[in-house]
Write a protein that holds these residues in place. Structure first.
Motif, short mmCIF file in Angstrom:
data_model
loop_
_atom_site.label_atom_id
_atom_site.label_comp_id
_atom_site.label_asym_id
_atom_site.label_seq_id
_atom_site.Cartn_x
_atom_site.Cartn_y
_atom_site.Cartn_z
N ALA A 5 0.87 -1.18 0.00
CA ALA A 5 0.00 0.00 0.00
C ALA A 5 0.90 1.22 0.00
N GLU A 6 0.31 2.37 -0.31
CA GLU A 6 1.08 3.61 -0.36
C GLU A 6 0.57 4.60 0.68
N PHE A 7 1.49 5.41 1.24
CA PHE A 7 1.11 6.51 2.12
C PHE A 7 1.75 7.78 1.59
N ASP A 8 1.27 8.95 2.05
CA ASP A 8 1.67 10.19 1.38
C ASP A 8 2.16 11.29 2.32
N LEU A 9 2.41 10.99 3.60
CA LEU A 9 2.91 12.01 4.53
C LEU A 9 4.08 11.48 5.34
N THR A 10 5.03 12.36 5.60
CA THR A 10 6.12 12.02 6.52
C THR A 10 5.67 12.29 7.94
N CYS A 16 4.91 13.12 0.61
CA CYS A 16 5.92 12.16 0.16
C CYS A 16 5.23 11.04 -0.61
N ARG A 17 6.02 10.13 -1.14
CA ARG A 17 5.51 8.93 -1.78
C ARG A 17 6.12 7.74 -1.06
N GLY A 18 5.38 7.23 -0.08
CA GLY A 18 5.88 6.14 0.74
C GLY A 18 5.22 4.82 0.39
N THR A 19 5.88 3.72 0.80
CA THR A 19 5.39 2.39 0.48
C THR A 19 5.34 1.54 1.74
N LEU A 20 4.20 0.89 1.95
CA LEU A 20 4.04 -0.10 3.02
C LEU A 20 4.16 -1.49 2.43
N VAL A 31 10.23 5.53 2.54
CA VAL A 31 10.06 6.67 1.66
C VAL A 31 11.26 6.67 0.72
N GLY A 32 10.99 6.23 -0.52
CA GLY A 32 12.11 6.05 -1.44
C GLY A 32 13.00 4.92 -0.96
N GLU A 33 14.29 5.20 -0.81
CA GLU A 33 15.24 4.20 -0.31
C GLU A 33 15.38 4.26 1.21
N ARG A 77 2.38 7.91 8.61
CA ARG A 77 1.35 8.94 8.66
C ARG A 77 0.83 9.15 7.24
N PHE A 78 -0.45 9.51 7.10
CA PHE A 78 -1.01 9.67 5.76
C PHE A 78 -2.22 10.60 5.83
N SER A 79 -2.59 11.14 4.66
CA SER A 79 -3.75 12.03 4.59
C SER A 79 -5.03 11.20 4.50
N MET A 80 -6.17 11.87 4.67
CA MET A 80 -7.46 11.16 4.67
C MET A 80 -7.82 10.62 3.29
N THR A 81 -7.14 11.09 2.25
CA THR A 81 -7.41 10.54 0.92
C THR A 81 -6.91 9.10 0.80
N GLN A 82 -5.98 8.72 1.68
CA GLN A 82 -5.40 7.38 1.63
C GLN A 82 -6.00 6.45 2.69
N VAL A 83 -6.93 6.96 3.50
CA VAL A 83 -7.35 6.21 4.68
C VAL A 83 -8.07 4.92 4.32
N ASN A 84 -8.88 4.92 3.26
CA ASN A 84 -9.59 3.70 2.89
C ASN A 84 -8.63 2.63 2.37
#
Length: 716
Positions: A5-10, A16-20, A31-33, A77-84
């Protein structure tokens, strides 16, 4: 089993463009490397989402978490657009940790259109707002297909009426060139010719009106049938929507789709569809007749048409957006009106008439402003479109007039050309009004297809098994949340023996009503199973399963009709004697007989003419008549006075014998006769046992009982 899954906040809130990633053992966030979290998860751990203002965090909750939650680990951490999306990720990981079973992340509910950003309707892989218009046209033809032969016959009748109408210019031309010519006057046949052409003209007009009448009668028949079919189709789908789907839509919204939108589609098909063939044939035929009279004038007439058609196409896209806004505003006004009418008692009891008048006036003004703006736009644009469409008429008057003076064209031919020109402009005028009608049609089609295409969250299996409920009810590892990121019930394991009465106890919001909703299969579990008599309830037909369940809700609902109709609603084949027996068992017969018309007394909208206790007893009588195998009582005696409650408790005691019963009551004393009490705390089963056993444990239930006793003393 890698799950991503992806998350978008540090951690400091920067984008940011983070990966779970969870590989079956280790959970990492990067976040990246740069890896910002890494930990192995145990079977007792659980991923939870904690929402804040405008953002949320994913956390790992250990099996033995402390009361202050201080030992929870923050993953990202992530914004509410990613919560679902991250909620679905957490659900899959938690299911793996508890059962070892692999599941896939569901994308249903949070897929959005990359072009407009709107959420896709459930079950659709396209955005109805951005999809090619040919898609909607194809669906529209599908709606009209069953009536194709009738439409074709009605169109032929219209063509016949038009054919007689088109003869008018030819006859007028003959009158001018033959009947009024100098040669006819000198021969003395002018009067005879005028009478002859007048009779022919009258006959053609009569025949044209006859065919027009026949076509209208046929069109009315098609219109009524189509309207009924379309309304029934949409209403049928609304009835089959899941409770979660219904909860996301207002009553005014659904009513508008069933009535107003279906009417818009019906009007377009019957009015525009039937006349489309006639307008097309008229344009082609009249164009040929004009070209026969004067090719030059015909070319001058049609030159502006391609430019007007291009402007109309661009205008259609623009006006469609405006009609979408108007639809939403009208839906909002309908919803507020519906709420005010249904809640008129609350409005008047709080003296809020002026406030509600202003609220409705506000949305009504907004709707009026949008409607006026759209009408002004159309009223401003349409005259210019029509002017440019008919600009060739000026060339006809000038060049045609010179041709008559030069002798290259007769006056009758010029009259005939001008009259035919009016017939040519009729299809063009009809076409110039299409953007407005198409804008309304497209909006209504989208709203209808959003309902009819939606896939229910609670669906029957392809081959449902018989609903035999005479057995134990078993909850195994049940988890459920109305939102993916907020589980309401966690790890519910419970076995209820056949004929056992279970009392559900807990604080408000603990999950008691949610558990009842799952038993009735108003929602399906996110994880785990509920079996009855050894069979998963998801494998049973919903209608057959619910036919064997009786329910008395805390919020009693009665339909507009008689007392008898409301009790008999539980079983349509019930005989009068059975209805009366059910009313007696619910201690309702006595007050019913005191009503003005007894069992034939009208209860009013939602039982407005009855007291709260009377409505509750009718609801109980409805459940008694159902004769269910599973009985659900959700605060069944909450609206009754002590004397009536005592008699109702006696009736319920007889009713629950031999039936598996689930009862919710905030007054714990009413559950003393339950075989077992199940205490639910924060979505989990905290305690089980009898009333005496739980009091002796001195736990959550004992604290609830003591609190209620203390409250009762203070009240006295």
């Amino acid at each position: 089993m890698p799950v991503k899954a992806e998350f978008d906040l540090t951690s400091d809130g920067s984008l940011c463009r983070g990966t779970l990633l969870f590989d079956g053992r280790n959970l990492t966030a990067a976040v990246g490397e740069n890896q910002i979290f890494s930990s192995s998860l145990n079977t007792g751990d659980e991923l939870c989402i904690r929402t804040c203002s405008g953002c949320a965090t994913l956390e790992v909750t250990p099996e033995n978490v402390s009361d202050d939650m201080s030992d929870c680990l923050t993953v990202c951490r992530f914004s509410m657009t990613q919560v679902n999306k991250i909620g679905e990720f957490a659900k899959v990981v938690n299911h793996w940790l508890k059962t070892g079973e692999e599941t896939e992340i569901s994308t249903q509910g949070f897929r959005v259109c990359p072009k407009c950003g709107r959420h896709y309707a459930k079950g659709l892989d396209v955005c109805l707002f951005c999809v090619e218009k040919s898609y909607l046209a194809k669906r529209l033809f599908g709606i009209a297909k069953p009536y194709a032969s009738s439409f074709f016959f009605a169109s032929l009748l219209v063509l016949c009426a038009t054919a007689f109408s088109v003869m008018l210019p030819v006859i007028n031309s003959k009158i001018v060139d033959n009947g009024l010519s100098a040669e006819a006057i000198s021969r003395g046949t002018a009067a005879h010719d005028i009478v002859f052409y007048t009779v022919v003209l009258c006959a053609t007009q009569i025949m044209g009106q006859v065919f027009k009448m026949l076509s209208q009668r046929r069109a009315n028949k098609i219109s009524t049938s189509l309207s009924n079919s379309l309304r029934t189709q949409v209403y049928d789908k609304v009835q089959r929507l899941s409770v979660s789907s219904m909860s996301g839509k207002t009553a005014g919204d659904l009513m508008k789709r069933i009535s107003r939108d279906t009417e818009t589609v019906k009007n377009f098909i019957t009015e525009q569809g039937m006349y489309a063939l006639e307008k097309l044939v008229m344009f082609v035929v009249v164009f040929i007749l004009l070209a026969r009279i004067s090719p030059l004038l015909t070319v001058l007439v049609v030159i502006p048409i391609p430019f007007v058609a291009y402007i109309m196409r661009k205008f259609w896209v623009f006006i469609h957006i405006r009609y979408e806004k108007q639809w939403r505003s009208e839906s909002r006004a309908n919803s507020i009106l519906h709420d005010i009418v249904r809640g008129i008692r609350v409005v008047k009891s709080f003296g809020s008439e002026d406030r509600e008048i202003e609220k409705f006036a506000s949305v009504s003004r907004k709707l009026a402003d949008i409607s006026v703006s759209n009408e002004h736009l159309w009223a401003t644009t349409f005259p210019f479109l029509f002017f440019f469409t008919g600009i060739g008429e000026f060339f006809v008057l000038y060049i045609g007039g010179r041709a008559v003076l030069n002798g290259t064209m007769t006056a009758g031919q010029l009259l005939e050309f001008n009259l035919f020109l009016g017939y040519l402009y009729q299809p063009l005028l009809w076409m110039s009004g299409l953007p407005r009608r198409l804008g309304e049609l497209t909006t209504s089609l989208i709203k209808i297809f959003e309902i009819t295409d939606e896939v229910s969250d609670v669906a029957d299996s392809e081959n449902p098994v018989p609903a035999q409920l005479g057995g134990d009810i078993v909850f195994r590892d049940v988890q459920f949340g109305y939102k993916a990121y907020e589980p309401v019930l966690r790890n519910i394991n419970l076995t209820v023996k056949q004929g056992e009465m279970i009392g559900l106890v807990g604080h408000s919001g603990a999950g008691k009503s949610t558990l009842i909703n799952l038993i009735m299969r108003l929602y399906d579990t996110d994880a785990g199973t509920i079996t009855v008599n050894g069979r998963n309830i998801k494998d049973m037909s919903q209608s057959e399963y619910r036919e064997k369940i009786g329910v008395v809700f805390q919020e009693t609902f009665l339909f507009s009709g008689t007392v008898y109709d409301n009790i008999a609603y539980a079983r349509k084949t019930a005989q009068p004697g059975e209805v009366i027996a059910a009313a007696k068992a619910a201690n309702a017969h006595e007050f019913i007989m005191k009503l003005p018309d007894g069992y034939n007394t009208l209860v009013g909208e939602n039982g407005l003419n009855l007291s709260g206790g009377e409505r509750q007893r009718i609801s109980i009588a409805r459940a008694v008549l159902r004769n269910p195998e599973i009985l659900i009582l959700d605060e069944a005696t909450s609206a009754l006075d002590p004397e009536t409650e005592s008699s109702i408790q006696d009736a319920l005691a007889r009713l629950v014998k031999g039936r598996t019963t689930f009862a919710i009551a905030h007054r714990l004393a009413t559950l003393r006769n339950a075989d077992r009490l199940v205490v639910i705390e924060k979505g989990r089963i905290a305690e089980t046992g009898t009333h005496r056993e739980l009091l002796m444990r001195n736990g959550i239930y004992a604290n609830l009982v003591m609190a209620q006793r203390q409250t009762a003393k203070l009240t006295k």
